[in-house]
Design a protein around this motif. Structure first.
Motif, mmCIF file in Angstrom:
data_model
loop_
_atom_site.group_PDB
_atom_site.id
_atom_site.type_symbol
_atom_site.label_atom_id
_atom_site.label_comp_id
_atom_site.label_asym_id
_atom_site.label_seq_id
_atom_site.Cartn_x
_atom_site.Cartn_y
_atom_site.Cartn_z
ATOM 1 N N TYR A 124 8.532 55.421 25.512
ATOM 2 C CA TYR A 124 9.671 55.017 24.743
ATOM 3 C C TYR A 124 11.182 55.515 25.426
ATOM 4 O O TYR A 124 11.284 56.529 25.846
ATOM 5 N N LEU A 125 12.022 54.423 25.747
ATOM 6 C CA LEU A 125 13.200 54.611 26.300
ATOM 7 C C LEU A 125 14.349 54.628 25.259
ATOM 8 O O LEU A 125 14.458 53.645 24.683
ATOM 9 N N PRO A 126 15.039 55.686 25.135
ATOM 10 C CA PRO A 126 16.051 55.695 23.789
ATOM 11 C C PRO A 126 17.410 55.212 24.329
ATOM 12 O O PRO A 126 17.640 55.465 25.552
ATOM 13 N N ALA A 181 14.945 50.778 15.258
ATOM 14 C CA ALA A 181 14.370 50.469 16.545
ATOM 15 C C ALA A 181 13.222 51.481 16.838
ATOM 16 O O ALA A 181 12.367 50.828 17.385
ATOM 17 N N LEU A 182 13.365 52.697 16.851
ATOM 18 C CA LEU A 182 12.372 53.420 17.271
ATOM 19 C C LEU A 182 11.012 53.304 16.219
ATOM 20 O O LEU A 182 10.017 53.085 16.739
ATOM 21 N N THR A 183 11.289 53.327 15.178
ATOM 22 C CA THR A 183 9.962 53.365 13.967
ATOM 23 C C THR A 183 9.637 51.929 14.059
ATOM 24 O O THR A 183 8.230 51.577 13.975
ATOM 25 N N ALA A 184 10.249 50.676 14.317
ATOM 26 C CA ALA A 184 9.801 49.383 14.195
ATOM 27 C C ALA A 184 8.926 49.283 15.587
ATOM 28 O O ALA A 184 8.096 48.300 15.724
ATOM 29 N N PHE A 185 9.061 50.089 16.691
ATOM 30 C CA PHE A 185 8.858 49.769 17.996
ATOM 31 C C PHE A 185 7.034 49.626 17.926
ATOM 32 O O PHE A 185 6.691 48.721 18.738
ATOM 33 N N THR A 235 16.041 58.995 7.077
ATOM 34 C CA THR A 235 15.810 60.360 7.484
ATOM 35 C C THR A 235 15.628 60.517 8.946
ATOM 36 O O THR A 235 15.388 59.663 9.626
ATOM 37 N N ALA A 236 15.753 61.776 9.366
ATOM 38 C CA ALA A 236 15.888 62.089 10.873
ATOM 39 C C ALA A 236 14.558 62.082 11.369
ATOM 40 O O ALA A 236 14.485 61.642 12.750
ATOM 41 N N ASP A 237 13.296 61.913 10.673
ATOM 42 C CA ASP A 237 12.232 61.551 11.332
ATOM 43 C C ASP A 237 12.305 60.151 11.982
ATOM 44 O O ASP A 237 11.466 59.892 12.814
ATOM 45 N N TYR A 238 12.972 59.283 11.441
ATOM 46 C CA TYR A 238 12.777 57.799 12.034
ATOM 47 C C TYR A 238 13.673 57.964 13.235
ATOM 48 O O TYR A 238 13.454 57.035 14.336
ATOM 49 N N GLN A 239 14.471 58.971 13.936
ATOM 50 C CA GLN A 239 14.904 59.005 15.030
ATOM 51 C C GLN A 239 14.309 59.887 16.197
ATOM 52 O O GLN A 239 14.399 59.860 17.283
ATOM 53 N N ALA A 240 13.208 60.426 15.495
ATOM 54 C CA ALA A 240 12.451 61.567 16.284
ATOM 55 C C ALA A 240 10.986 61.056 16.458
ATOM 56 O O ALA A 240 10.363 61.877 17.225
ATOM 57 N N LEU A 265 6.134 50.489 29.216
ATOM 58 C CA LEU A 265 7.643 51.121 29.214
ATOM 59 C C LEU A 265 8.490 50.160 28.634
ATOM 60 O O LEU A 265 8.734 49.098 29.023
ATOM 61 N N GLY A 266 9.238 50.720 27.684
ATOM 62 C CA GLY A 266 10.168 49.981 26.930
ATOM 63 C C GLY A 266 11.171 50.804 25.747
ATOM 64 O O GLY A 266 10.832 52.093 25.547
ATOM 65 N N GLY A 267 11.911 49.960 25.207
ATOM 66 C CA GLY A 267 12.507 50.617 23.940
ATOM 67 C C GLY A 267 12.972 49.482 22.872
ATOM 68 O O GLY A 267 13.019 48.332 23.229
ATOM 69 N N GLY A 268 13.372 49.962 21.927
ATOM 70 C CA GLY A 268 13.779 49.003 20.745
ATOM 71 C C GLY A 268 15.237 48.653 20.787
ATOM 72 O O GLY A 268 15.650 47.827 19.871
#
Length: 427
Positions: A48-50, A102-106, A155-160, A359-362
């Protein structure tokens, strides 16, 4: 004790054991015909690319160009499929929090519940139940950094957390390469492996020292090509262990988990570890979050000392050029990994032939937080299901159509995932 497959055996892999170490071996002709089982093994990696990434191949089809920031993939071009036009619909909303969604839906295909945590089981966990059945490790969940800030009430978990077991349970992430090394090469439970590692260190013994006698015994019965392959493999493990032992630890306050290396080194070490885990069948599934969404990671080692997140919000030509430089570095590390996978022999060819690496990102445009035309490419042929060497445009299709397509290509039959409405033609 050497655990090996006999001519009539059915053991998938062979191991060298000693002093609390279980070292899986790479493909060796000596273990035929049991390697026929390994020939069916398929591997999948999600990287994942942030903070957004963009690339624009000039044409669709096989005549496309791998231009900056994708130019380092030229060496494995025939395995690369660049995909345009996919929409990550579950990440869209009229409220703030695009990085978290973006991160959690990916990998979940679901809009995360506000404020959370509540996320459906991600595709990697679903695939691991089949692909890693019988493997020593179900999946690897790796992250380039540990801490993330909460965003807009989420929640911070969604970005981590990229990988989720479901509900309020993110998949536990490994942020220390040394811990992952012990998971891959140690035997027993996490507690037992930690004790074994401490004992080895106290006695000044490495992982390879622990299994050296068994390796020497095995070497006596191998053919010349197998001996060369085994020696090359053991040397690569030795070099990895040496690099990790030399990496300086950060001085951290009590309660913070120390990293084993600088960020740049840590990313490279994690790719090394994924390669060894895939090569030896320790697991078939891995996720790798290069950094948390909204990361403030500095890329001073490529001349960009400012915060990655701050740079991503610069919509000037200079800002986009800096993001492209960061993405180019990320792509280079991925390309190096792909080259190693291509060079490693397996029963069915090489590891890249039987794998699918994403290789990708949301986020596409980091300055505008867009989720249309999200950046994504694949490397690998997935056992023949993906042609490679092409740029495909599926304008407006749900991103989850790609998850569905990959699952079926990997031999896990699925008819629906997330907001999918069909599959994509990648052959």
């Amino acid at each position: 004790m050497l655990i090996k497959s006999t001519k009539k055996g059915t053991t998938r892999r062979s191991f060298l054991r000693g002093f609390g170490t279980c070292l899986s071996l790479p493909f060796l002709e000596y273990f035929m015909p049991s390697v026929a089982m390994a020939a069916t093994a398929k591997r999948v990696l999600y990287v994942y690319l942030p903070n957004g990434a963009q690339w624009k191949p000039n044409v669709t089809g096989s005549g496309f160009s791998l231009d900056h920031p994708l130019s380092d993939l030229q060496s494995v071009r025939d395995y690369v499929t660049v995909i345009s036009g996919l929409q990550l619909g579950p990440a869209k909303s009229t409220i703030n929090g695009d990085h978290s969604r973006a991160l959690t839906a990916f990998l979940s295909g679901q809009t995360p519940q506000f404020p959370g945590p509540n996320v459906s089981t991600t595709i990697d966990i679903t695939l691991a139940k089949t692909l890693s059945a019988g493997s020593r490790v179900s999946n690897l969940c790796l992250a380039g950094e540990e801490h993330a800030a909460a965003e807009s009430g989420y929640t911070a978990d969604y970005q981590a957390c990229l990988s989720w077991l479901g509900g309020a349970s993110p998949n536990p992430r490994d942020v220390d390469p040394a811990v992952v090394f012990d998971r891959i090469f140690g035997a027993g439970s996490d507690t037992e492996r930690e004790g074994q590692r401490a004992n080895r260190e106290a006695m000044g013994r490495s992982v390879l020292d622990a299994v050296l006698a068994e390796a020497q015994s095995l070497n006596k019965v191998l053919g010349s090509s197998d001996r060369a392959r085994l020696q090359e493999y053991l040397q690569s493990v030795r070099e990895l262990e040496s690099r990790m032992s030399k990496a300086p630890d950060k001085t951290c306050e009590i309660g913070q988990r120390p990293y084993s290396a600088s960020y740049e080194q840590r990313i490279q070490q994690f790719y090394d570890l994924i390669f060894h885990a895939f090569q030896c069948g320790v697991t078939q599934v891995a996720t790798f979050l290069l950094a948390c969404e909204s990361t403030n990671q500095s890329y001073d080692f490529i001349g960009l000392p400012s915060s990655h997140h701050d740079i991503s919000h610069d919509s000037s030509a200079d800002g986009y050029a800096k993001i492209a430089r960061i993405v180019a570095w990320q792509v280079k590390q991925f390309a190096n990994f792909c080259q190693r996978m291509q060079a490693a022999q397996d029963a069915s060819g090489n590891l890249l032939d039987s794998s699918i690496l994403m290789l990708g990102g949301g986020v596409a445009d980091g300055a505008r937080h867009t989720h249309d035309n999200v950046p994504v490419l694949l490397a690998g042929h997935g056992g023949g299901a993906i042609r490679g060497g092409q740029h495909l445009n599926f304008e407006g299709s749900p991103f989850c159509n790609l998850h569905l397509t990959m699952a079926n290509a990997l031999g896990v039959s699925m008819s629906k995932f997330g907001d999918s409405n069909g599959t994509l033609s990648l052959g």
